[in-house]
Design a protein around this motif. Structure first.
Motif, PDB file in Angstrom:
ATOM      1  N   UNK A 173      -8.975   0.205  -2.095  1.00 40.17           N
ATOM      2  CA  UNK A 173      -8.283  -0.023  -3.356  1.00 40.17           C
ATOM      3  C   UNK A 173      -7.716   1.311  -3.842  1.00 40.17           C
ATOM      4  N   UNK A 174      -6.423   1.314  -4.157  1.00 37.04           N
ATOM      5  CA  UNK A 174      -5.770   2.539  -4.639  1.00 37.04           C
ATOM      6  C   UNK A 174      -4.900   2.210  -5.849  1.00 37.04           C
ATOM      7  N   UNK A 175      -4.406   3.226  -6.476  1.00 39.14           N
ATOM      8  CA  UNK A 175      -3.419   3.036  -7.532  1.00 39.14           C
ATOM      9  C   UNK A 175      -2.064   2.736  -6.897  1.00 39.14           C
ATOM     10  N   UNK A 176      -1.401   1.708  -7.417  1.00 36.43           N
ATOM     11  CA  UNK A 176      -0.157   1.255  -6.800  1.00 36.43           C
ATOM     12  C   UNK A 176       0.887   2.375  -6.703  1.00 36.43           C
ATOM     13  N   UNK A 201      -0.942   5.746  -4.770  1.00 40.45           N
ATOM     14  CA  UNK A 201      -1.648   5.388  -3.526  1.00 40.45           C
ATOM     15  C   UNK A 201      -2.897   6.235  -3.318  1.00 40.45           C
ATOM     16  N   UNK A 202      -3.459   6.714  -4.425  1.00 34.94           N
ATOM     17  CA  UNK A 202      -4.723   7.435  -4.340  1.00 34.94           C
ATOM     18  C   UNK A 202      -5.870   6.554  -4.812  1.00 34.94           C
ATOM     19  N   UNK A 203      -7.070   6.823  -4.260  1.00 39.46           N
ATOM     20  CA  UNK A 203      -8.259   6.119  -4.699  1.00 39.46           C
ATOM     21  C   UNK A 203      -8.410   6.284  -6.205  1.00 39.46           C
ATOM     22  N   UNK A 204      -8.975   5.271  -6.849  1.00 41.82           N
ATOM     23  CA  UNK A 204      -9.122   5.296  -8.297  1.00 41.82           C
ATOM     24  C   UNK A 204     -10.521   5.794  -8.653  1.00 41.82           C
ATOM     25  N   UNK A 254     -16.948  -0.640  -7.995  1.00 41.65           N
ATOM     26  CA  UNK A 254     -15.809  -0.517  -8.917  1.00 41.65           C
ATOM     27  C   UNK A 254     -14.516  -0.985  -8.233  1.00 41.65           C
ATOM     28  N   UNK A 255     -14.359  -0.652  -6.958  1.00 41.78           N
ATOM     29  CA  UNK A 255     -13.170  -1.100  -6.226  1.00 41.78           C
ATOM     30  C   UNK A 255     -13.058  -2.625  -6.182  1.00 41.78           C
ATOM     31  N   UNK A 285     -12.001  -3.808  -9.523  1.00 41.03           N
ATOM     32  CA  UNK A 285     -10.576  -3.523  -9.726  1.00 41.03           C
ATOM     33  C   UNK A 285      -9.697  -4.563  -9.035  1.00 41.03           C
ATOM     34  N   UNK A 341      -2.921   2.732 -14.699  1.00 44.86           N
ATOM     35  CA  UNK A 341      -3.481   2.589 -13.353  1.00 44.86           C
ATOM     36  C   UNK A 341      -3.401   1.114 -12.965  1.00 44.86           C
ATOM     37  N   UNK A 342      -2.760   0.846 -11.822  1.00 46.05           N
ATOM     38  CA  UNK A 342      -2.703  -0.544 -11.348  1.00 46.05           C
ATOM     39  C   UNK A 342      -3.284  -0.614  -9.939  1.00 46.05           C
ATOM     40  N   UNK A 343      -4.433  -1.270  -9.801  1.00 46.46           N
ATOM     41  CA  UNK A 343      -5.084  -1.301  -8.487  1.00 46.46           C
ATOM     42  C   UNK A 343      -4.335  -2.209  -7.499  1.00 46.46           C
ATOM     43  N   UNK A 344      -4.190  -1.728  -6.275  1.00 46.58           N
ATOM     44  CA  UNK A 344      -3.725  -2.575  -5.169  1.00 46.58           C
ATOM     45  C   UNK A 344      -4.584  -2.287  -3.944  1.00 46.58           C
ATOM     46  N   UNK A 345      -4.625  -3.275  -3.054  1.00 41.98           N
ATOM     47  CA  UNK A 345      -5.386  -3.116  -1.816  1.00 41.98           C
ATOM     48  C   UNK A 345      -4.418  -2.715  -0.712  1.00 41.98           C
ATOM     49  N   UNK A 346      -4.754  -1.639  -0.010  1.00 40.02           N
ATOM     50  CA  UNK A 346      -3.902  -1.141   1.082  1.00 40.02           C
ATOM     51  C   UNK A 346      -4.780  -0.814   2.287  1.00 40.02           C
ATOM     52  N   UNK A 387      -1.880   3.426   3.999  1.00 40.77           N
ATOM     53  CA  UNK A 387      -1.674   3.231   2.557  1.00 40.77           C
ATOM     54  C   UNK A 387      -0.575   2.211   2.272  1.00 40.77           C
TER      55      UNK A 387
END
Lengths: 161, 161
Positions: free
Chosen positions: A124-127, A130-133, B88-89, B92, B120-125, B130
């Motif tokens: 899961x990263x920030x859109x 693209x870094x881990x949150x 947390x991931x 998110x 912050x907007x979480x996405x899965x990559x 990434x």
């Protein structure tokens, strides 16, 4: 009686209500490309009425579409909608955590990319970045969907900054 | 009786067993920085015995650690372990889906970065590239934790390629 979470102002609780374990297992099969009732039933070993109920719920929620693929006799299959495809990300995040923290004997399933042949590992990263949150970097603010009375009750929970 | 999923060879089901809705709500408070029993109880409006039970379970699972922060009288608080922080991931990813698909009135909560002030907007990559993970590109293979008898029973489900 189970508490219903779908009308709470919490996107986490609402999503959990949708992907409770049985629905998640049905979705897993659908993600594997299984689309027909009999095949789903054989793979999951679920009672027919229980499976029918889960599928009906997922159709009602707009996660699956029931599509006729044959006219005489009528035969149906279940396909993912855009909403259903979006749930794949949730399942990936659940899987990654389970692989890392709940599978001492090793990952039950490995995901591979057809295109590159490489292993796929969901994170899961920030859109944007693209870094881990980082949990410590994140502040929660009430959004447009938060009822005013909840903000009131929450006191300083929304004013940590 | 509820089916127990933690011993299934499925990382998704195991994680769902851990983050059932009430535990997820407790975790939400902990992520917000709430650490003490009384504050958790006030925020969640849960019965004390129910909350105590959830907390005990999360401690037992290694998600939270119970730490004495005062000696006389003894007072404890709950802190996230590394395993808890990894959850947390998952939260998110659940939140992002719920925001997008289950919150017609708008997001209940917005996440902001302290550091940048940006949303912050979480996405899965995929961890390596990434890039978003395309369901149609992914193949599932049995991993080291998959019992041989399950592979046997699964037939061609693991041989789609």
């Amino acid at each position: 009686m189970r508490t219903r979470f779908h009308d709470w102002p919490c996107s986490v609780a609402r999503t959990l209500e949708l992907v409770e374990p049985w629905s998640a297992l049905v979705l897993r099969e659908i993600f594997y490309g299984v689309r027909r009732f009999d095949a789903l039933q054989a793979n999951l070993g679920l009672a027919r009425n229980v499976l029918a109920q889960r599928l009906a719920r997922l159709v009602e929620e707009g996660v699956l579409a029931r599509v006729e693929y044959q006219q005489r006799p009528v035969r149906c299959e279940y396909r993912l909608t855009d909403k259903g495809r979006a749930l794949f990300d949730v399942v990936l995040a659940l899987m990654r955590f389970g692989d890392e923290w709940l599978a001492p004997e090793g990952e039950p399933v490995l995901l591979m990319s057809r295109r590159t042949g490489e292993r796929v590992r969901p994170v899961v990263v920030d859109e944007q970045t693209r870094e881990r949150i980082d949990l410590r970097d994140v502040i929660a603010k009430p959004g447009p969907g938060m009822p005013p009375e909840v903000i009131e009750r929450a006191g300083d929970r929304f004013r940590k900054d």
